[in-house]
Design a protein around this motif. Structure first.
Motif, mmCIF file in Angstrom:
data_model
loop_
_atom_site.group_PDB
_atom_site.id
_atom_site.type_symbol
_atom_site.label_atom_id
_atom_site.label_comp_id
_atom_site.label_asym_id
_atom_site.label_seq_id
_atom_site.Cartn_x
_atom_site.Cartn_y
_atom_site.Cartn_z
ATOM 1 N N ALA A 156 76.944 51.497 -4.611
ATOM 2 C CA ALA A 156 75.788 50.620 -4.769
ATOM 3 C C ALA A 156 75.086 50.836 -6.103
ATOM 4 O O ALA A 156 74.422 49.922 -6.616
ATOM 5 C CB ALA A 156 74.803 50.834 -3.621
ATOM 6 N N GLY A 301 82.398 48.921 -1.055
ATOM 7 C CA GLY A 301 81.004 49.178 -0.696
ATOM 8 C C GLY A 301 80.635 48.459 0.582
ATOM 9 O O GLY A 301 81.454 47.771 1.196
ATOM 10 N N GLU A 305 75.144 45.624 0.309
ATOM 11 C CA GLU A 305 74.969 46.057 -1.078
ATOM 12 C C GLU A 305 75.780 45.190 -2.045
ATOM 13 O O GLU A 305 75.316 44.796 -3.109
ATOM 14 C CB GLU A 305 75.366 47.523 -1.234
ATOM 15 C CG GLU A 305 74.470 48.505 -0.487
ATOM 16 C CD GLU A 305 74.755 48.554 1.015
ATOM 17 O OE1 GLU A 305 73.856 48.977 1.769
ATOM 18 O OE2 GLU A 305 75.866 48.169 1.428
#
Length: 325
Positions: A156, A301, A305
């Motif tokens: 992130a 991820g 995010e």
């Protein structure tokens, strides 16, 4: 002071710190300031011993907002594009499984942890879902949760900063369905989004507060129905809540608990980023996608995010959302 009053004071302190972080990040021109600012501020403060707590249901609330914001991109034309990409989304799922198995093998070699713990610490999945599976099969729940928290935080932060450093912005812009702001329409979107989350929760679907609002809003938008625009402050609030939820996970004991293991997780995450970027770069050609969009769509991820990153940097937000969903 009563426990309830203490909890309220600490919650206000968390929110104040997060807002200060967002303002500072905006002033410093950091990428995604309403997300990275609170995340960094709370993580640094808690690692220094501040012990600022997370806000109740902050991640759920943030995902609820972001899910609706992303669903508004799924106009009829965009929906046709997602259907065209379905085979490549399937290919990415297979790639993610193979990457997770590679990561599990590498993590076990580097950390010496059990195969079961490493197996559930390595997939590109949610921390709570993988921790639940680890507990069921005898893995270390704390290690699995820590691995996913560290991976998501690294991704992130690394990805938005890398994209900003490379000057990648607006390469693949999509616009949400055009509609004026309507209080009634906005409340209706919030209601049907929450209903979608509740239904998915009862079905046992993970990330229901992201996927439920996203699916329901996308289904409505795909029919050409535009209920309301989503004001920028509301979208910023969603980012703020997700940043708070992620940043509040960290404490002084986090890295002291198992330094070798967490160092191995960080190394494996670095491998994930490199390998997935190479896969995304290749995928862009046959899938006919912009390279930054394909790379972000395959980045390891969390959906919240990565979707925020795509939305704010105008890098194919609905495409990235579909791949991660």
């Amino acid at each position: 002071m009563s426990p309830r009053a203490t909890a309220i004071v600490r919650g206000v302190a968390t929110l104040s710190a997060a807002l200060a972080g967002a303002v500072a990040a905006t002033w410093l021109h950091l990428p995604l300031p309403w997300f990275t600012g609170p995340l960094l501020t709370l993580a640094i403060a808690n690692m220094a011993g501040a012990r600022l707590p997370g806000l109740p249901h902050a991640r759920d609330g943030g995902q609820w907002i972001i899910g609706i914001a992303l669903g508004l991109y799924f106009t009829p034309l965009v929906t046709q594009e997602i259907l065209r990409l379905a085979p490549w989304i399937g290919a990415n799922v297979a790639f993610v499984w193979l990457l997770g198995l590679l990561g599990a093998w590498l993590l076990q070699r580097l950390s010496g942890e059990s195969a079961t713990t490493c197996l559930f610490a390595s997939p590109i999945g949610g921390a709570s879902e993988m921790a639940t599976q680890a507990e069921r099969y005898g893995g270390r729940v704390d290690r699995v949760a820590a691995a996913h928290s560290l991976r998501i935080m690294m991704v992130a932060l690394v990805v938005p900063f890398a994209l900003q450093w490379l000057g990648v912005r607006g390469v693949d812009p999509y616009a949400p369905a055009a509609a004026p702001l309507s209080v009634v329409g906005l409340l209706l979107l919030a209601a049907i989004g929450a209903a979608g989350a509740v239904v998915l929760g009862r079905l046992g679907v993970p990330n229901q507060w992201m996927l439920g609002p996203l699916i329901v809003t996308a289904a409505v938008t795909a029919q050409g129905i535009t209920l309301s625009a989503l004001p920028t402050p509301v979208s910023n609030a969603g980012q703020l809540l997700i940043g708070i939820a992620l940043g509040a996970r960290f404490a002084p004991e986090f890295f002291r608990a198992a330094p070798r293991y967490l160092a191995a997780v960080a190394l494996v995450t670095g491998v994930y980023l490199v390998v997935s970027a190479m896969f995304g770069w290749w995928l862009a050609g046959p899938a006919m996608l912009a390279v930054p969009t394909a790379v972000l769509a395959t980045t390891p991820g969390g959906i919240g995010e990565m979707a925020i990153t795509a939305k704010e940097l105008q890098l194919g937000a609905p495409v990235v959302s579909a791949f991660h969903a």
